[in-house]
Motif scaffolding. Structure first.
Motif, mmCIF file in Angstrom:
data_model
loop_
_atom_site.group_PDB
_atom_site.id
_atom_site.type_symbol
_atom_site.label_atom_id
_atom_site.label_comp_id
_atom_site.label_asym_id
_atom_site.label_seq_id
_atom_site.Cartn_x
_atom_site.Cartn_y
_atom_site.Cartn_z
ATOM 1 N N ILE A 122 -25.695 -6.766 30.434
ATOM 2 C CA ILE A 122 -25.199 -5.652 31.252
ATOM 3 C C ILE A 122 -26.351 -4.662 31.429
ATOM 4 O O ILE A 122 -26.846 -4.102 30.440
ATOM 5 N N ASP A 176 -26.768 -3.077 27.814
ATOM 6 C CA ASP A 176 -25.964 -3.667 26.736
ATOM 7 C C ASP A 176 -26.291 -5.151 26.689
ATOM 8 O O ASP A 176 -25.840 -5.922 27.536
ATOM 9 N N ASP A 230 -25.241 -7.322 19.567
ATOM 10 C CA ASP A 230 -24.545 -6.619 20.650
ATOM 11 C C ASP A 230 -25.036 -5.165 20.596
ATOM 12 O O ASP A 230 -24.517 -4.362 19.823
ATOM 13 N N HIS A 262 -17.221 -10.793 20.295
ATOM 14 C CA HIS A 262 -16.004 -10.180 19.760
ATOM 15 C C HIS A 262 -15.495 -11.187 18.739
ATOM 16 O O HIS A 262 -14.777 -12.119 19.072
HETATM 17 N N1 GLY Z 1 -21.135 -6.276 25.107
HETATM 18 C C1 GLY Z 1 -19.730 -6.302 25.009
HETATM 19 C C2 GLY Z 1 -19.262 -5.288 24.095
HETATM 20 O O1 GLY Z 1 -19.952 -4.337 23.835
HETATM 21 O O2 GLY Z 1 -18.207 -5.387 23.530
#
Ligand code: GLY
Ligand code: MN
Ligand code: MN
Length: 532
Positions: A328, A356, A367, A449
């Motif tokens: 991102i 991100d 992450d 996740h």
């Molecule tokens: N990059 C996905 C999140 O931050 O959850």
């Protein structure tokens, strides 16, 4: 490709699956075995767990997506090839000639397929490299050894009702799933929500039965399979708790359980072992270096894609196999789109850029988010919002200690942001708003996740702390705030002492970022030819 003869073309069509069998420098075979043992310890007596690796997914025509294994399957086996199944027995048992507590089914070695798409482990490979004693080809599933699923009190699996789309590369998987369904009387149509309702009814006692009926009532409006199920209807409409308990006795007993295995995997995967923490730390460190190098390299006029490329180039430079999720990179207002992956703004001018990204290192993903001013200097409004998010994140990270409720991090970080937004006059005190529309934390591991519970934090948990503020153009506040989007995200390891910020090498303070952005980048000397 056009010049290939028909035979080769047909071969290409049937074998495109970009598999990577296993990681030589990842988790060891002994580690994966220890996780199977840990799962066995959670399984009820006389039960069997069965897991299938992911199907290959078609991208377009002859080309499939890069293969990614099912992370539970990988966790338990180390195998990263499609068309594979794992069977675990709760106890060692005699099946035919052999005594075994686990069986693995894989695709065969195939020199021609391997010439196109890379190595397969085959039976010998999973025996030698992954330590499985009992390995078979997928064609042998159910037959060698002969498996009688009726002998087990419980069959633990995941929901197998989804169709396996895609290419003929999935034929082995389709065959094994269909054989398993037939032999185990797997219900033709599995409604996960209906099964969940059944499970709730089975678990309730007379005192709590009215609450359960009320919960089912709420699901009734959204799910026709709940509304139309006679047993659920009778339970909801029963006149007394005693009558409800009579209905409870009618809930069909199913041997196939599609929830328990998921819960067991949550328990296993929530707390990371030392070798996993090492891999996560490396993924986070590489990702942090990506952020640092981009801070040095970013200049007004760069494109979102170019910035994405610099991060990802650094990941590859260190040998990371992949990104853990689509990167991102959102300049200005694009940062307000939470999962913005177009990354197609050509010239980012004097705005913030929200980045991100996470490297995937031997299966484990980082992450990490940093938000930086493209000009190298935050303006007053950007700075005010940034410092508020940072204050909130700092408070969230400080809570990352064993025993603290997971939800407490979200509560505290949100409270700080709400108060700060009111102080800046962006909202009125107590006003509901949508400037922080996501959760603050999630588990991190093989999945970005990751699996895990949401109760008290435990030593060995790795989670993100990632508050944010997003003020899209046109928001109901002074336009001077419009287009400001800030998220700061770090990967935090819970220890018996202070939290460890695995991605902390990348600067987070306003001064730290501005200082890093003043350092020249080696990329400035890398001049490519101009093209139209
Ligand atoms: N990059 C996905 C999140 O931050 O959850
Ligand atoms: Mn995250
Ligand atoms: Mn993220």
């Amino acid at each position: 490709m056009k010049k290939l003869n028909l035979l080769f073309f047909a071969l290409f069509l049937t074998t495109v699956s970009f598999a990577q069998s296993y990681f030589e420098d990842g988790l060891s075979a002994d580690w994966h075995r220890s996780r199977r043992e840990a799962l066995r310890a959670l399984m009820p007596a006389n039960s069997m767990a069965i897991l299938f690796n992911n199907p290959v997914k078609n991208r377009s025509n002859d080309v499939d997506f890069i293969y990614h294994p099912n992370t539970d399957f990988y966790y338990l086996t180390g195998l990263r090839e499609p068309n594979a199944a794992l069977i675990l027995f709760s106890e060692k048992r005699q099946i035919g000639e052999m005594e075994a507590d686990e069986l693995i089914y894989v695709q065969a070695r195939d020199p021609r397929a391997e010439m196109w798409n890379g190595k397969r482990l085959g039976i010998e490979g999973v025996q030698e490299k992954l330590g499985f004693d009992q390995a078979f080809l997928y064609d042998e599933f159910g037959k060698k050894p002969v498996l009688n699923f009726d002998e087990f009190d419980k069959l633990l699996t995941f929901n197998l009702s989804q169709d396996i789309e895609g290419s003929s590369s999935n034929n082995g998987l389709k065959k094994m799933i269909s054989d398993f369904k037939k032999a185990s009387n797997y219900p033709e149509e599995v409604s996960e929500v209906r099964m969940q309702m059944y499970q709730m009814i089975r678990a309730t006692d007379i005192e709590n039965s009215a609450n359960v009926a009320q919960i089912i009532g709420r699901y009734k409006n959204r799910y026709p399979e709940v509304a139309n199920d006679q047993v659920l209807k009778d339970f909801m409409e029963a006149e007394s708790p005693e009558k409800r308990m009579e209905v409870r006795a009618k809930v069909p007993e199913t041997k196939t359980d599609i929830f328990a295995l998921s819960q067991m995997m949550d328990v296993l995967r929530e707390v990371k072992t030392a070798p996993e923490i090492e891999l996560l730390a490396k993924a986070a460190k590489i990702s942090a270096i990506g952020q640092i190098e981009v801070m040095k390299a970013t200049k007004p006029g760069m494109s979102e894609r170019e910035i994405q490329g610099v991060h990802e180039f650094i990941y590859k430079r260190y040998g990371a196999e992949n990104v853990g999720y689509p990167s991102i990179v959102g300049g200005g207002n694009n940062g307000c789109i939470l999962h913005y992956i177009d990354n197609d703004m050509k010239h980012i001018s004097e705005r913030l850029i929200l980045m991100d990204l996470g490297a995937e290192w031997r299966g484990y993903t980082a992450d990490v988010t940093r938000t930086i001013p493209v000009s190298g200097k935050f303006n007053d409004e950007e700075k005010a919002i940034y410092e508020l998010v940072l204050k909130s994140q700092e408070a969230g990270i400080a809570l990352c200690k064993p025993g603290v409720e997971f939800g407490e991090i979200g509560r505290v970080t949100r409270e700080i942001i709400n108060e700060g937004l009111a102080e800046l006059g962006i909202i009125k005190t107590g006003q509901r708003h949508n400037y922080f529309p996501h959760g603050t934390s999630h588990h991190l591991g093989l999945d970005v996740h990751d699996r895990g519970g949401y109760g008290p934090l435990k030593e060995g948990v790795v989670l993100t702390v990632e508050p944010g503020i997003y003020i899209p153009e046109g928001s109901d506040c002074d336009p001077k705030w419009w287009g400001i989007a800030v998220r700061i995200e770090d990967d935090i390891l819970i220890t018996s002492g202070d939290p460890v910020n695995l991605s902390g090498d990348a600067p987070r303070t306003v001064a730290g970022i501005e200082q890093m952005m003043r350092i020249p980048s080696v990329l400035e000397n890398w001049v490519l030819p101009e093209i139209d």
